[in-house]
Design a protein around this motif. Structure first.
Motif, short mmCIF file in Angstrom:
data_model
loop_
_atom_site.label_atom_id
_atom_site.label_comp_id
_atom_site.label_asym_id
_atom_site.label_seq_id
_atom_site.Cartn_x
_atom_site.Cartn_y
_atom_site.Cartn_z
N MET A 1 0.83 -1.21 0.00
CA MET A 1 0.00 0.00 0.00
C MET A 1 0.87 1.25 0.00
O MET A 1 0.61 2.21 -0.74
CB MET A 1 -0.90 0.00 1.24
N GLY A 2 1.90 1.27 0.84
CA GLY A 2 2.78 2.43 0.92
C GLY A 2 3.50 2.70 -0.38
O GLY A 2 3.62 3.85 -0.80
N TRP B 1 -4.07 2.59 3.88
CA TRP B 1 -2.88 3.42 4.09
C TRP B 1 -3.34 4.85 4.41
O TRP B 1 -4.24 5.37 3.77
CB TRP B 1 -2.00 3.42 2.85
N SER C 1 9.91 4.60 -2.64
CA SER C 1 9.56 5.24 -1.38
C SER C 1 10.54 6.35 -1.02
O SER C 1 10.14 7.41 -0.54
CB SER C 1 9.50 4.20 -0.26
N HIS D 1 1.13 4.30 -2.91
CA HIS D 1 0.79 5.68 -2.58
C HIS D 1 1.97 6.62 -2.80
O HIS D 1 1.78 7.83 -2.89
CB HIS D 1 0.33 5.78 -1.13
N SER D 2 3.19 6.07 -2.89
CA SER D 2 4.38 6.91 -3.04
C SER D 2 4.66 7.29 -4.48
O SER D 2 5.52 8.14 -4.74
CB SER D 2 5.62 6.16 -2.49
N GLU E 1 -4.19 8.54 4.39
CA GLU E 1 -4.22 9.49 3.27
C GLU E 1 -3.37 10.71 3.59
O GLU E 1 -3.30 11.16 4.73
CB GLU E 1 -5.66 9.93 2.98
N GLN E 2 -2.71 11.24 2.55
CA GLN E 2 -1.90 12.45 2.71
C GLN E 2 -2.82 13.66 2.83
O GLN E 2 -3.95 13.66 2.34
CB GLN E 2 -0.97 12.60 1.50
N ALA F 1 2.35 10.72 -0.63
CA ALA F 1 2.41 9.95 0.61
C ALA F 1 3.73 9.19 0.60
O ALA F 1 4.19 8.74 -0.44
CB ALA F 1 1.24 8.98 0.69
#
Length: 482
Positions: free
Chosen positions: A78-79, A155, A348, A82-83, A157-158, A96
């Protein structure tokens, strides 16, 4: 079986697309299995049937490409997703990122190796993990798999606050480049390049390898002398400066190099590397004052002050790039040339560095010339974008104009070559690749330099060279067909 270990990391998007399409076609026609090792999630989405996600020496998750991208079942996956900046999405917020750093495998944790960086870690995560079957037919090594599959534990959210939403176009011009030319023998590497960068603005400079992007950056920094052309900093022609006056301008124009390891002296500690320009330019003549400033700079780039005692080989790639940024900031610059500053970093860490650069621009008002071949990153970080081909700028305009409605045929084909990190989107796309190989930009070249590879070229394009002209929509394009 062919094992392709980062086969396209050093290649630009057009050559990358040609190489990977060839490998995929041959694997299917000849019945060859292909293991593609990469940190580019767009490549994974376009070419992979199944995906294994690794973290710190262990498999974190396995599954079909569609399941991994649309229903990830491990927090690390997930991370990662999102990156990643996406070319098909407008910039709404900062990236994120995954906080922290991977564990030291000489002292690997007994439990989940991602636990220290996981926003959903529990005390139970200190126990060893094992791959468990998922509802999607894959496997995940997460103690909280049942909660994830039930729809919980997304994950974080930013913050939705927009980044780079300001328009520095109203700010004064900081750096102006006019008519730059550089010739090496029969090759004209830079041919009449002109652009301006405003205070606090990020100008992205993109194009295939060998198009002259880095040469332009080196000329601006004074590392390469131009044949002709003018570079003005704050209205002053740099070419007419000598001695201390030139030194003061060079102090304000700094650089972050592509390879953070080779750009740092291996015999010097981090503290000595950052303190050296402070002493040379007498910004902090006192040793104690320099040590305090080094500690401030390390904290500014997200590293603890005790890193000053370490050597470059003791740091990760992301940490070394942060040291390169700290060294540039030590000079208190107004403009930084970022020459492929994030291309050597994994997803990341790349996100962390991009967010750091944006934060420094917002807080310190630094302008960037952001040279890169990752167009998704350029869309995320830039206010305006200039597209180069064989030493010439073929299109320049605002970020949204370039990416939402590209005008030049080369820009359109360049964007189509970029893979989107979504298998379903990639299945629907018909991405045309640029045909042919990039040629040498010879001095005696006639006509448009892109004509031999352009699907729209006619006889007029081969006889005369188009000049940049305003299209009435806030950008300039060098094409007879616009």
């Amino acid at each position: 079986l062919i094992i392709a270990d980062e086969p396209t990391t050093a290649l630009d998007v057009t050559i990358q697309a040609q190489i990977l399409a060839l490998m995929k076609r041959l694997s299917r026609e000849l019945g060859i299995a292909l293991i593609l090792i990469t940190h580019n999630l767009g490549i994974v989405a376009r070419y992979a049937d199944r995906v294994n996600v690794m973290y710190a020496g262990k498999l974190a998750e396995t599954g079909s490409a569609e399941e991994i991208f649309h229903r990830p079942r491990h927090p690390y996956t997930m991370g990662l997703l999102h990156s990643v900046p996406r070319l098909d999405e407008d910039k709404k917020h900062k990236l994120a990122t995954i906080s922290g750093l991977p564990p030291n495998l000489l002292k690997a944790p007994a439990g989940c190796r991602f636990a220290e960086r996981c926003p959903h870690a529990l005390p139970a995560c200190g126990a060893p993990t094992a791959l468990q079957a998922t509802q999607g037919g894959g496997e995940s090594a997460c103690h909280r798999l049942a909660e994830i599959e039930a729809g919980g534990l997304p994950w974080p959210e930013q913050d939705a606050a927009p980044a780079n939403a300001d328009d520095p176009g109203e700010a004064p011009v900081l750096l102006e480049v006019t008519g730059l030319q550089k010739t090496y023998g029969a090759v004209r590497a830079v041919n009449g390049v002109s652009f301006a960068i405003h205070k606090g603005e990020t100008l992205g400079l993109v194009g295939e390898s060998g198009c002259g992007k880095s040469t332009v950056g080196r000329i601006i920094l004074g590392l390469t002398d131009p044949d002709t052309g003018r570079i003005a900093y704050a209205g002053t022609d740099i070419g007419n400066l000598r001695g201390r006056a030139l030194g003061r301008v060079r102090q304000k124009l700094q650089v972050i190099f592509q390879d953070p390891f080779s750009s740092l002296n291996p015999r010097m500690t981090v503290g000595q590397i950052i303190a050296e320009p402070l002493a040379y330019y007498r910004l902090r003549p006192d040793r104690r004052a320099r040590a305090e400033r080094v500690a401030e700079l390390l904290e500014q780039v997200g590293l603890p002050p005790q890193f000053a005692q370490r050597y470059p080989h003791q740091l990760s790639g992301g940490q070394r790039q942060r040291i390169g940024i700290a060294r540039a900031l030590a000079m208190e610059p107004d403009c930084i040339v970022c020459d492929e500053a994030v291309s050597a970093l994994d997803v990341s860490i790349q996100g962390q560095i991009i967010n750091l650069l944006e934060h420094l621009r917002e807080t310190l008002g630094i302008a960037y010339l952001f040279i890169a071949h990752d167009l998704a990153v350029v869309r995320h970080i830039s206010h305006r974008v200039a597209v180069m081909y064989l030493g010439e700028i073929v299109e320049i305009g605002t970020r949204d104009a370039i990416f939402d409605a590209p005008a030049h045929p080369y820009t359109r084909l360049l964007l189509e070559a970029v893979p989107i990190p979504d298998p379903m989107v990639e299945q629907r796309r018909h991405a045309d690749t640029i045909k042919g190989e990039i040629s040498a930009p010879l001095v005696n070249t006639k006509g448009c330099r892109f004509a031999p590879r352009c699907p729209l070229a006619d006889e007029a394009c081969r006889l005369s060279s188009p000049r940049l002209a305003d299209d009435g929509q806030g950008r300039q394009v060098a094409c007879f067909k616009v």
